[in-house]
Design a protein around this motif. Sequence first.
Motif, short mmCIF file in Angstrom:
data_model
loop_
_atom_site.label_atom_id
_atom_site.label_comp_id
_atom_site.label_asym_id
_atom_site.label_seq_id
_atom_site.Cartn_x
_atom_site.Cartn_y
_atom_site.Cartn_z
N LYS A 252 0.83 -1.22 0.00
CA LYS A 252 0.00 0.00 0.00
C LYS A 252 0.86 1.27 0.00
N LYS B 264 -0.76 4.77 -1.12
CA LYS B 264 -1.65 5.37 -0.14
C LYS B 264 -0.88 6.02 0.99
N LYS C 278 1.59 8.98 -0.99
CA LYS C 278 1.00 9.92 -1.96
C LYS C 278 1.82 10.02 -3.26
#
Length: 479
Positions: free
Chosen positions: A58, A61, A64
């Motif tokens: 991830k 997330k 950014k």
Amino acid sequence: MALYVKAAEILEKAERKQGALKTLVYDSKFQNIKQLFALVCETQKFSSVLLDIIESTKLLKQTKLKLHLAKVLVYDLLMGQGLKCGGSFKSTMMKHRPRLQAELARMKVKRKVSRNEDLLPVEAQMPPGEQLPRYVRVNTLKTTVEDVVDYLKRDGYTYQGQASRLDDLTLKEKNFVKDLHLPELLVFSPKTDFHDHFLYKAGHIILQDKASCLPAHLLNPPPGSHIIDACAAPGNKTSHLAAIMKNKGRLFAFDLDAKRLATMSTLLLRAGVTCQQLANQDFLKVNPDSPQYKDVEYVLLDPSCSGSGMVCLQDRTAADQSRLASLAAFQLRCLNHAATFPRLKRLVYSTCSIHSQENEDVIAAFLQQNSTFRLVRLLPQWPERGLEPLSQCLRASTSKTRTHGFFVALLEKHSEALSSTPQLTNQIRAVEEAKTVTLEASDPEDSQTSPPGKTEDAPSSKKKRRKRKKKQKTEGNEH
């Protein structure tokens, strides 16, 4: 930081089909093209692996980061030589490095492999024995093969003579050979780097894949020729043509991109090329009837293509059929346009594509539309041929020729070839004889003339015909 931003930008453009990866890198004007090209190629090669790592952790997330920027950063962090930046990018990636490394390790354990390369799909893996050699073309405008070989021997390289089989191109460390097909090509081990070598900087050698040397070598224009290089940038084939014609004649080189053409001009200057006439022009808009092209007899056409034959640019997914169709249509238009130059004798067509839609299919369509051209059978000893029935053409690949994927066809104007081909000359003679026989047989009164081969009776036959006509005319007047 600039390296990763530019690499991400190029990967995104390539994904959107805004240009071939190599072209995008070349056009970027980045200060270190070699470094950028290597990063982009390797990131694309490991794209699926990197995507799995990024999704599993991830990363997007939590940081950014955009996907393409994340890919190039993760590649260099985990598989490359380490991050070459500081600032926020480095601090962000170093913060997440333990999790990224752990995910890569889990993937290897799960798939029971130990090397990063083993994570790639089978079709994307290149066996060690198939790593491409480093090919170096000697620039005969500035030096000779013998002089380059002597210089390299004094520089610590070991010359092993001319190769006689493909296996001879498997070389180690500083060993090198002369190529078995192209006389001006030297072959080195894959890791050999000449970018900082004197011979390269002085323009005495050109770093060019063997397959890319084929078009100019096969066109083989004699000194004094007028030639067109239709889609010329970045210029390696142009400099090769100039070397073959010994800088004597005229070499018209076209490219639509002004920046690429400017860079090409620098390359040709370093190579000692003086016979060129560069034009920032679309080849399809060049007027074949212009007086300056009246003596053009040779055309080299290496148009835009999918680039699917380039090892680090190969698209491992299914080919985009609509894009291939569009490229093939453009390539055929270029071929048809080249064929309209009034004094054209020979035309070479080449692509760095593995797709038949851009290769054999284009040539077949061209021959169907241009009956005055024929294919010339190329290099009978070459190990990989065009797909049937176009076996006169050449194909190249990593496994069979130890080069990038490539395709070459040589087309010859039929009218020019007739007089030089005995078989065709005999066919013409047979046709002419058949016409003569037909004409003679059409006169029933002369069908019983003297046997073939006797010419002494010909005058008497003519006299008889004149007497008959005179008699008929006299009888007609009497009536």
